[in-house]
Design a protein around this motif. Structure first.
Motif, PDB file in Angstrom:
ATOM      1  N   PHE A 176      25.196  33.395  -1.060  1.00  0.00           N
ATOM      2  CA  PHE A 176      23.765  33.181  -1.161  1.00  0.00           C
ATOM      3  C   PHE A 176      23.233  33.705  -2.491  1.00  0.00           C
ATOM      4  O   PHE A 176      23.903  34.455  -3.214  1.00  0.00           O
ATOM      5  N   GLY A 177      21.986  33.334  -2.799  1.00  0.00           N
ATOM      6  CA  GLY A 177      21.318  33.788  -4.017  1.00  0.00           C
ATOM      7  C   GLY A 177      21.668  32.913  -5.214  1.00  0.00           C
ATOM      8  O   GLY A 177      22.550  32.050  -5.175  1.00  0.00           O
ATOM      9  N   LEU A 178      20.965  33.155  -6.338  1.00  0.00           N
ATOM     10  CA  LEU A 178      21.225  32.399  -7.557  1.00  0.00           C
ATOM     11  C   LEU A 178      22.625  32.684  -8.100  1.00  0.00           C
ATOM     12  O   LEU A 178      23.337  31.771  -8.530  1.00  0.00           O
ATOM     13  N   PHE A 179      23.013  33.950  -8.062  1.00  0.00           N
ATOM     14  CA  PHE A 179      24.354  34.304  -8.530  1.00  0.00           C
ATOM     15  C   PHE A 179      25.422  33.689  -7.632  1.00  0.00           C
ATOM     16  O   PHE A 179      26.409  33.121  -8.112  1.00  0.00           O
ATOM     17  N   GLY A 180      25.247  33.779  -6.329  1.00  0.00           N
ATOM     18  CA  GLY A 180      26.219  33.204  -5.399  1.00  0.00           C
ATOM     19  C   GLY A 180      26.295  31.694  -5.508  1.00  0.00           C
ATOM     20  O   GLY A 180      27.377  31.112  -5.389  1.00  0.00           O
ATOM     21  N   ALA A 181      25.147  31.042  -5.745  1.00  0.00           N
ATOM     22  CA  ALA A 181      25.147  29.587  -5.886  1.00  0.00           C
ATOM     23  C   ALA A 181      25.909  29.160  -7.139  1.00  0.00           C
ATOM     24  O   ALA A 181      26.605  28.138  -7.132  1.00  0.00           O
ATOM     25  N   GLU A 182      25.803  29.944  -8.205  1.00  0.00           N
ATOM     26  CA  GLU A 182      26.511  29.615  -9.441  1.00  0.00           C
ATOM     27  C   GLU A 182      28.019  29.772  -9.255  1.00  0.00           C
ATOM     28  O   GLU A 182      28.811  28.957  -9.732  1.00  0.00           O
ATOM     29  N   VAL A 183      28.439  30.850  -8.561  1.00  0.00           N
ATOM     30  CA  VAL A 183      29.864  31.044  -8.287  1.00  0.00           C
ATOM     31  C   VAL A 183      30.366  29.996  -7.302  1.00  0.00           C
ATOM     32  O   VAL A 183      31.466  29.447  -7.455  1.00  0.00           O
ATOM     33  N   GLY A 184      29.558  29.701  -6.269  1.00  0.00           N
ATOM     34  CA  GLY A 184      29.944  28.693  -5.290  1.00  0.00           C
ATOM     35  C   GLY A 184      30.102  27.313  -5.898  1.00  0.00           C
ATOM     36  O   GLY A 184      30.939  26.521  -5.461  1.00  0.00           O
ATOM     37  N   ARG A 185      29.312  27.009  -6.932  1.00  0.00           N
ATOM     38  CA  ARG A 185      29.443  25.724  -7.609  1.00  0.00           C
ATOM     39  C   ARG A 185      30.820  25.586  -8.249  1.00  0.00           C
ATOM     40  O   ARG A 185      31.470  24.549  -8.182  1.00  0.00           O
ATOM     41  N   VAL A 186      31.305  26.676  -8.878  1.00  0.00           N
ATOM     42  CA  VAL A 186      32.608  26.645  -9.531  1.00  0.00           C
ATOM     43  C   VAL A 186      33.733  26.559  -8.496  1.00  0.00           C
ATOM     44  O   VAL A 186      34.747  25.896  -8.718  1.00  0.00           O
ATOM     45  N   LEU A 187      33.555  27.222  -7.346  1.00  0.00           N
ATOM     46  CA  LEU A 187      34.582  27.212  -6.301  1.00  0.00           C
ATOM     47  C   LEU A 187      34.600  25.918  -5.504  1.00  0.00           C
ATOM     48  O   LEU A 187      35.527  25.716  -4.711  1.00  0.00           O
ATOM     49  N   GLY A 188      33.610  25.065  -5.692  1.00  0.00           N
ATOM     50  CA  GLY A 188      33.597  23.792  -4.980  1.00  0.00           C
ATOM     51  C   GLY A 188      32.683  23.768  -3.770  1.00  0.00           C
ATOM     52  O   GLY A 188      32.846  22.900  -2.905  1.00  0.00           O
ATOM     53  N   GLY A 189      31.740  24.699  -3.671  1.00  0.00           N
ATOM     54  CA  GLY A 189      30.801  24.696  -2.557  1.00  0.00           C
ATOM     55  C   GLY A 189      30.872  25.911  -1.665  1.00  0.00           C
ATOM     56  O   GLY A 189      30.221  25.949  -0.632  1.00  0.00           O
ATOM     57  N   ARG A 365      42.311  23.829  -5.542  1.00  0.00           N
ATOM     58  CA  ARG A 365      42.825  22.980  -4.470  1.00  0.00           C
ATOM     59  C   ARG A 365      41.752  22.542  -3.487  1.00  0.00           C
ATOM     60  O   ARG A 365      42.005  21.681  -2.645  1.00  0.00           O
ATOM     61  N   PHE A 366      40.573  23.136  -3.579  1.00  0.00           N
ATOM     62  CA  PHE A 366      39.525  22.845  -2.608  1.00  0.00           C
ATOM     63  C   PHE A 366      38.266  22.284  -3.264  1.00  0.00           C
ATOM     64  O   PHE A 366      37.215  22.239  -2.633  1.00  0.00           O
ATOM     65  N   GLY A 367      38.348  21.880  -4.508  1.00  0.00           N
ATOM     66  CA  GLY A 367      37.174  21.342  -5.173  1.00  0.00           C
ATOM     67  C   GLY A 367      37.525  20.811  -6.553  1.00  0.00           C
ATOM     68  O   GLY A 367      38.693  20.708  -6.935  1.00  0.00           O
ATOM     69  N   SER A 368      36.485  20.498  -7.306  1.00  0.00           N
ATOM     70  CA  SER A 368      36.656  19.911  -8.630  1.00  0.00           C
ATOM     71  C   SER A 368      36.877  21.008  -9.670  1.00  0.00           C
ATOM     72  O   SER A 368      36.404  22.142  -9.531  1.00  0.00           O
ATOM     73  N   THR A 369      37.607  20.642 -10.720  1.00  0.00           N
ATOM     74  CA  THR A 369      37.811  21.556 -11.855  1.00  0.00           C
ATOM     75  C   THR A 369      36.852  21.243 -13.001  1.00  0.00           C
ATOM     76  O   THR A 369      37.017  21.778 -14.099  1.00  0.00           O
ATOM     77  N   ASP A 370      35.850  20.403 -12.744  1.00  0.00           N
ATOM     78  CA  ASP A 370      34.892  20.035 -13.783  1.00  0.00           C
ATOM     79  C   ASP A 370      33.656  20.919 -13.796  1.00  0.00           C
ATOM     80  O   ASP A 370      32.784  20.727 -14.644  1.00  0.00           O
ATOM     81  N   GLU A 371      33.555  21.847 -12.857  1.00  0.00           N
ATOM     82  CA  GLU A 371      32.357  22.666 -12.755  1.00  0.00           C
ATOM     83  C   GLU A 371      32.410  23.862 -13.708  1.00  0.00           C
ATOM     84  O   GLU A 371      33.482  24.334 -14.084  1.00  0.00           O
ATOM     85  N   MET A 412      28.611  17.108 -22.396  1.00  0.00           N
ATOM     86  CA  MET A 412      28.983  17.316 -20.997  1.00  0.00           C
ATOM     87  C   MET A 412      30.150  18.283 -20.925  1.00  0.00           C
ATOM     88  O   MET A 412      31.129  18.156 -21.671  1.00  0.00           O
ATOM     89  N   ASP A 413      30.038  19.249 -20.045  1.00  0.00           N
ATOM     90  CA  ASP A 413      31.144  20.156 -19.732  1.00  0.00           C
ATOM     91  C   ASP A 413      31.337  20.105 -18.230  1.00  0.00           C
ATOM     92  O   ASP A 413      30.632  20.760 -17.470  1.00  0.00           O
ATOM     93  N   GLY A 414      32.316  19.314 -17.797  1.00  0.00           N
ATOM     94  CA  GLY A 414      32.473  19.077 -16.372  1.00  0.00           C
ATOM     95  C   GLY A 414      31.359  18.174 -15.878  1.00  0.00           C
ATOM     96  O   GLY A 414      31.134  17.082 -16.392  1.00  0.00           O
ATOM     97  N   SER A 415      30.631  18.649 -14.891  1.00  0.00           N
ATOM     98  CA  SER A 415      29.519  17.877 -14.352  1.00  0.00           C
ATOM     99  C   SER A 415      28.174  18.372 -14.858  1.00  0.00           C
ATOM    100  O   SER A 415      27.136  17.898 -14.397  1.00  0.00           O
ATOM    101  N   ARG A 416      28.188  19.311 -15.796  1.00  0.00           N
ATOM    102  CA  ARG A 416      26.947  19.883 -16.302  1.00  0.00           C
ATOM    103  C   ARG A 416      26.679  19.397 -17.719  1.00  0.00           C
ATOM    104  O   ARG A 416      27.592  19.228 -18.524  1.00  0.00           O
ATOM    105  N   ALA A 417      25.403  19.186 -18.011  1.00  0.00           N
ATOM    106  CA  ALA A 417      24.966  18.716 -19.324  1.00  0.00           C
ATOM    107  C   ALA A 417      24.306  19.867 -20.078  1.00  0.00           C
ATOM    108  O   ALA A 417      23.524  20.629 -19.505  1.00  0.00           O
TER     109      ALA A 417
END
Length: 568
Positions: A176-189, A365-371, A412-417
């Motif tokens: 949870f939180g802004l920090f957790g959401a940023e880490v969760g994005r890299v981990l694939g959700g 193994r559980f998400g994208s490597t583009d994040e 573009m770096d992964g899915s982020r602009a």
């Protein structure tokens, strides 16, 4: 024939007796030793050695302590290879020569025994060395004592039956939180139960700080109901030092347990006393496994320790985080197989002169490597950056002659602009013809040549300097149009208006070409409040359905058309 064999046998006995007599006369240290008499002919059991009997099968035997022939033991069991061949086994074998009279052993064969001077009494034995432990055996031994006993053995399961009863929305552990959401994005959700995550990065980049904050989020468990314990194990810092850093970062949860140890078996035994939600090891190069050759951080130790933690994570469904050191080339130290064993590999990047940190996934193994996750290091730890483009843009000012040569593009770096700024400087009569930083030299030469040939700019006698703000490397062709616009702005001494962006690839004929993911780039420009965006003419139709607000889209076919629209 039998007579000849008998004659040869008596001749051999006569020579052996004569040789034994000569040695007795000339040896000053010769002394007689009472020989032990053993059953079954020639069989000796001296000082723990078990010699073979003259039976047709030549089966190795070991004397027990209750046997009357047992004369002591050195704690080693040797198997005789009477025919000189090695016996295959699970472990390595060591060849030893043992005297059948007195039990003296030596690593090399000699004609006589050095202790009792017996002739031809040294017999060959093979010692089986105990095989060292491995990571799977240790983790199995530790987890077997406290995991639920399975009455039914594991059998192959149908693919359609694996996910029955599992809610994919609630399967991952949320952060949870802004920090957790940023880490969760890299981990694939989110965090997958039972995953093994390896985090690498340069010394001082913030790996320990990152995992301590992640441990605090998991321990608090705001989105999972009740808090749960998380064990943070450090082999580099003391418990007091970790507590001091947690206090500075204002982490005060009661569910984080700190432990300083480097023994994997000890760590796993301590983990079974807690109902853990996650385990953090800082770092994998400092822990060791007893029974494995090499010191901590060696190739064998790193591999076996990682295998033990992998087995632990899969058996218990507890996520395990590992911190890994990196080499001079930026790769994680240790065997390359380390990155193959783990489920996720994250790299944390950052410049010494900048407070921003980038968290990049190179294996997942559980998400994208583009994040990509963007953070800023502060006194209270890492903070998520809501607008990453601000780290690549200079301070915006009003229109001025000093802003000539500045142009903005979207990469573009992964899915982020990200929006980055390109600077150009044209100097007449400079001794240096070309100097580029952050742009591929060959690409820059091509763009300058196209401007000279197709746009008619007289750049032959000018020194051209190119730079990308914040040290970013422009590796994609979407920035070609911005590079050309910056050079034109500096050469013509015409400042570009604030709030304009350039997206497009330049061909050798001066045409402006389409680039991938144009819609994502245009939406990023519109969200950041830019008033105008120059794009290729071929992309105008596909972007007509986008809601871009007040952002004006200007489509151009070639460089001449772009120069006439922007620099008028």
């Amino acid at each position: 024939m039998q007579a000849l064999r008998a004659l040869h046998f008596h001749k051999h006995l006569l020579i052996s007796s004569l040789r034994f007599t000569i040695i007795c006369k000339h040896s000053r240290k010769f002394h007689s030793t009472p020989q032990q008499h053993f059953p079954n002919g020639f069989t000796a059991a001296v000082q723990g050695w078990a010699a073979p009997s003259e039976n047709p099968n030549n089966i190795p035997q070991r004397e027990s302590k209750s046997s009357p022939n047992y004369l002591g033991s050195k704690g080693r069991v040797y198997e005789v290879t009477g025919d000189g061949s090695k016996k295959k086994g699970k472990g390595k074998s060591k060849i030893v020569w043992v005297c059948s009279d007195c039990g003296y052993d030596d690593g090399q064969w000699w004609g006589i025994c050095k202790q009792c001077n017996g002739v031809n009494t040294m017999k060959r034995f093979s010692e089986e060395v105990e095989r060292p432990k491995n990571g799977f055996e240790v983790s199995e031994k530790v987890t077997r004592s406290w995991l639920p006993h399975q009455s039914v053995k594991d059998v192959p399961t149908k693919l359609t039956d694996v996910n029955k009863g599992i809610n994919q929305l609630n399967w991952r552990i949320p952060l949870f939180g802004l920090f957790g959401a940023e880490v969760g994005r890299v981990l694939g959700g989110g965090l997958v139960p039972g995953c093994l995550i390896l985090v690498g990065g340069d010394p001082g980049v913030g790996k320990s700080t990152l995992l301590l904050q992640i441990a605090a989020i998991i321990a608090e468990g705001c989105d999972m109901g009740e808090p749960a314990p998380v064990l943070y194990v450090s082999g580099e810092e003391s418990v007091e030092q970790i507590g001091n850093r947690a206090d500075r970062m204002r982490i005060g949860t009661d569910e984080i347990f700190l432990y300083a140890s480097t023994d994997i078996e000890d760590i796993l035994e301590k983990a079974q006393t807690l109902s853990l939600r996650a385990l953090v090891i800082d770092s994998i190069q400092t822990v060791y496994l007893r029974g494995v050759t090499g010191s901590a951080g060696g190739l064998s130790q790193v591999k076996e320790c990682t295998e033990a933690l992998l087995r632990f994570a899969k058996k218990t469904s507890i996520p395990v985080f590992l911190i890994g050191h990196v080499t001079k080339s930026g790769e994680i130290a240790g065997p390359r197989v380390l990155e193959h064993i783990v489920d996720v590999v994250l790299y944390m990047e950052g410049e010494k002169c900048s407070s921003h940190r980038l968290l990049r996934s190179v294996k997942n193994r559980f998400g994208s490597t583009d994040e990509l996750g963007v953070f800023e290091m502060s006194q209270s730890g890492l903070q998520a950056v809501s607008n990453p483009s601000e780290m690549f843009l200079s301070e915006q000012q009003s229109d001025s002659e000093f802003l000539a040569g500045l142009a903005v593009t979207v990469i573009m770096d992964g899915s982020r602009a990200f929006l980055i700024e390109i600077q150009a400087l044209c100097v007449a009569g400079s001794s240096v013809s070309r100097q580029v930083n952050g742009v591929q030299a060959g690409r820059a030469e091509m763009i300058i040549a196209v401007l000279i040939k197709q746009a008619g700019l007289k750049l032959q006698e000018n020194g051209v300097f190119l730079n990308v703000v914040s040290g970013v490397s422009l590796s994609e062709t979407a920035g070609d149009l911005a590079v050309a616009a910056a050079i034109c702005s500096s050469f013509l001494e015409f400042p570009l208006p604030v709030g304009i962006a350039f997206i497009g690839e330049i061909g050798l004929g001066g045409e402006i070409r389409m680039v991938p993911r144009m819609d994502k780039r245009i939406n990023t420009v519109a969200k950041l409040g830019y008033k105008k965006c120059i794009i290729p003419k071929s992309a105008e139709t596909s972007l007509s359905a986008l809601d871009l607000g007040d952002t004006e889209i200007v489509a151009c076919r070639n460089l001449k058309e772009m120069i006439n629209i922007v620099f008028r």
